[in-house]
Design an enzyme around this catalytic site. Sequence first.
Site, PDB file in Angstrom:
ATOM      1  N   ASP A 178      -8.229   0.722   6.778  1.00 40.40           N
ATOM      2  CA  ASP A 178      -8.283  -0.473   7.611  1.00 40.40           C
ATOM      3  C   ASP A 178      -6.904  -0.771   8.183  1.00 40.40           C
ATOM      4  OD1 ASP A 178     -10.912  -1.538   7.736  1.00 40.40           O
ATOM      5  OD2 ASP A 178     -10.809  -2.034   5.622  1.00 40.40           O
TER       6      ASP A 178
ATOM      7  N   LYS B 142       0.802  -1.222   0.000  1.00 39.23           N
ATOM      8  CA  LYS B 142       0.000   0.000   0.000  1.00 39.23           C
ATOM      9  C   LYS B 142       0.844   1.285   0.000  1.00 39.23           C
ATOM     10  CE  LYS B 142      -4.409  -1.391   0.413  1.00 39.23           C
ATOM     11  NZ  LYS B 142      -5.581  -0.834  -0.260  1.00 39.23           N
TER      12      LYS B 142
END
Length: 294
Positions: free
Chosen positions: A120, A73
């Site tokens: 998240d 990410k």
Amino acid sequence: MSSTIECLVLSPEGECSENFGKAAALNSLDFHKNVPGYEPTKLSDLKALSKKLGVENFWIKDESSRFGLNAFKVLGGSFCLFKVICELLRLDSNRHFFKDLQAPEVAQSISKMTFITATDGNHGRGIAWSAKKLGAKCVVLMPRGTSSERLENIQKLGADAWITDVNYDATVAMAADMAEKNGWTLVQDTSWDGYEEIPTYIMQGYLTMAKEAREQLGEEVPTHVFLQAGVGSMAGAVASFLKSAYGDRAPKIVVVEPFSADCIYKTAAADDGELKVVEGDLKTIMAGLACGKP
């Protein structure tokens, strides 16, 4: 708690977006090569698993060493912050690199900027890491049910982070509202009408991973590629790149997501052009994929 997985096999047909084609992937990779600490992650050949499954080869792209953050990410977060900061400072992103934003005369302006996101875990960690490297302020909201470890990992990077009392999609809406009220910049990997440019930058950052894998495979052409999906940003970007890279030889794309947060599956299966939203707590052990809206 166990989690059941459903898969939907998609044929990458039609024209791919130039936003995620070969040129975009090369641009992303060139950028990341100039970020301190960059190294390509391994593409491991799992020979024993190949033999067990009766397939010729089985490769896995191991992102556990990416910039020391244990997740891909950060590729999207760093590329996105770079592009957005260049726009805010009216710098040509095609002529500058990450290290150029660390110059004292530029860093002073960046220190006045605040970026906010909902996550998240891994997306927010990537944004927090990038903001810290560049000297910007960072606010991260996390949905209820987020583990304290994920929260602490982000806080250790200097971000102002906390866990909300609502699910992921509601947390995204909360972050967007706070950005508007405070004059901050929302850097979210979820898109909606009128908010598409920044998510596109994030998706383009993920192309570094795909470009590395393409180069590591050499002349080998995969028949199937398995991609996980939360909101679908990584899966969408990589699928489009693979179509661009391999053309008529493009592999089948298999998108995998949690059974209780299967918004991509429901959207594709309906095949009516409308996004399908999964509501509720989205309970799954696959915390980073607990997203209800594509």
